[in-house]
Design a protein around this motif. Structure first.
Motif, short mmCIF file in Angstrom:
data_model
loop_
_atom_site.label_atom_id
_atom_site.label_comp_id
_atom_site.label_asym_id
_atom_site.label_seq_id
_atom_site.Cartn_x
_atom_site.Cartn_y
_atom_site.Cartn_z
N VAL A 133 0.84 -1.20 0.00
CA VAL A 133 0.00 0.00 0.00
C VAL A 133 0.88 1.25 0.00
O VAL A 133 0.64 2.19 -0.76
CB VAL A 133 -0.96 -0.01 1.22
N VAL A 134 1.92 1.27 0.83
CA VAL A 134 2.84 2.40 0.88
C VAL A 134 3.49 2.61 -0.47
O VAL A 134 3.58 3.74 -0.96
CB VAL A 134 3.91 2.20 1.99
N LYS A 135 3.91 1.54 -1.11
CA LYS A 135 4.55 1.64 -2.43
C LYS A 135 3.59 2.25 -3.44
O LYS A 135 3.96 3.12 -4.22
CB LYS A 135 5.00 0.25 -2.89
N LYS A 136 2.34 1.79 -3.43
CA LYS A 136 1.34 2.32 -4.37
C LYS A 136 1.10 3.80 -4.09
O LYS A 136 1.01 4.61 -5.01
CB LYS A 136 0.04 1.54 -4.28
N GLN A 137 1.01 4.17 -2.81
CA GLN A 137 0.80 5.57 -2.46
C GLN A 137 1.97 6.44 -2.93
O GLN A 137 1.77 7.55 -3.43
CB GLN A 137 0.59 5.73 -0.95
N GLN A 138 3.18 5.93 -2.78
CA GLN A 138 4.35 6.67 -3.24
C GLN A 138 4.31 6.85 -4.75
O GLN A 138 4.64 7.93 -5.26
CB GLN A 138 5.64 5.95 -2.83
N ALA A 139 3.94 5.81 -5.46
CA ALA A 139 3.85 5.89 -6.92
C ALA A 139 2.78 6.89 -7.35
O ALA A 139 2.99 7.70 -8.26
CB ALA A 139 3.57 4.51 -7.52
N ASP A 140 1.63 6.84 -6.67
CA ASP A 140 0.54 7.77 -6.97
C ASP A 140 0.98 9.22 -6.71
O ASP A 140 0.69 10.12 -7.49
CB ASP A 140 -0.70 7.44 -6.16
N ARG A 141 1.66 9.42 -5.58
CA ARG A 141 2.15 10.76 -5.22
C ARG A 141 3.14 11.27 -6.27
O ARG A 141 3.10 12.43 -6.67
CB ARG A 141 2.80 10.72 -3.85
N ALA A 142 4.02 10.40 -6.72
CA ALA A 142 5.02 10.77 -7.73
C ALA A 142 4.33 11.15 -9.03
O ALA A 142 4.74 12.10 -9.71
CB ALA A 142 6.01 9.63 -7.94
N LYS A 143 3.27 10.41 -9.40
CA LYS A 143 2.51 10.73 -10.61
C LYS A 143 1.84 12.10 -10.51
O LYS A 143 1.86 12.88 -11.44
CB LYS A 143 1.41 9.66 -10.82
N ASP A 144 1.25 12.38 -9.33
CA ASP A 144 0.56 13.64 -9.12
C ASP A 144 1.52 14.81 -9.17
O ASP A 144 1.15 15.91 -9.60
CB ASP A 144 -0.16 13.64 -7.76
N GLN A 145 2.75 14.60 -8.72
CA GLN A 145 3.74 15.69 -8.70
C GLN A 145 4.37 15.90 -10.07
O GLN A 145 4.95 16.94 -10.32
CB GLN A 145 4.82 15.40 -7.67
N ALA A 146 4.24 14.94 -10.95
CA ALA A 146 4.88 15.05 -12.28
C ALA A 146 4.07 15.86 -13.26
O ALA A 146 3.07 16.37 -13.09
CB ALA A 146 5.08 13.65 -12.87
#
Length: 146
Positions: A133-146
């Motif tokens: 879940v943490v990994k997915k949240q990190q990936a989602d956050r990275a997408k949102d910041q890009a």
């Protein structure tokens, strides 16, 4: 050890040992080498050489002493019963721990908090799922910041 083949599974000591080298990873997710296992065993108070581990892996040395089996087991952080009985239970735990180490490395989680306590299989499963879940949240956050 008095036999080279486990009567219950038909597996040789070399087969079981090689499976550990193929499956188990260190705390950084890196496969162990004979040299790393020998050094780790020696730090634990045993006398074990990379050359002897190599002979055990190839089957040239077929009957390790119990002390050698104990040294290898402790270096891999598994029970000696892995070599003495059906290894499926220990292998499942090893694979589970490997997945945990991989998820921890990918998410930046720190493993030190878990090293001093023996975690149950169900607890490790929960931790792995949380790390996913943490990994997915990190990936989602990275997408949102890009």
């Amino acid at each position: 050890m008095t036999t080279t083949t486990d009567v219950n599974t038909g597996r040789t000591f070399a087969m079981s040992l090689n499976e550990l080298f193929e499956t188990v990873r260190d705390e950084n997710g890196i496969p162990y080498t004979g040299k790393k296992i020998a050094l780790k065993a020696n730090r634990l108070g045993y006398t074990l050489s990379d050359a002897y581990i190599s002979q055990l892996r190839t089957g040239k040395a077929k009957t390790p002493s119990f002390r050698t089996v104990e040294a290898i087991s402790r270096a891999f952080e598994i029970s000696v019963t892995y070599f003495l009985s059906d290894p499926d239970e220990d292998l499942k735990r090893v694979e589970q721990q490997r997945e945990y180490v991989q998820m921890a490395a990918e998410t930046g989680a720190h493993l030190a908090a878990f090293r001093h306590e023996e975690l149950s299989e169900s607890t490790i499963d929960v931790v792995i799922e949380l790390l996913k879940v943490v990994k997915k949240q990190q990936a989602d956050r990275a997408k949102d910041q890009a």
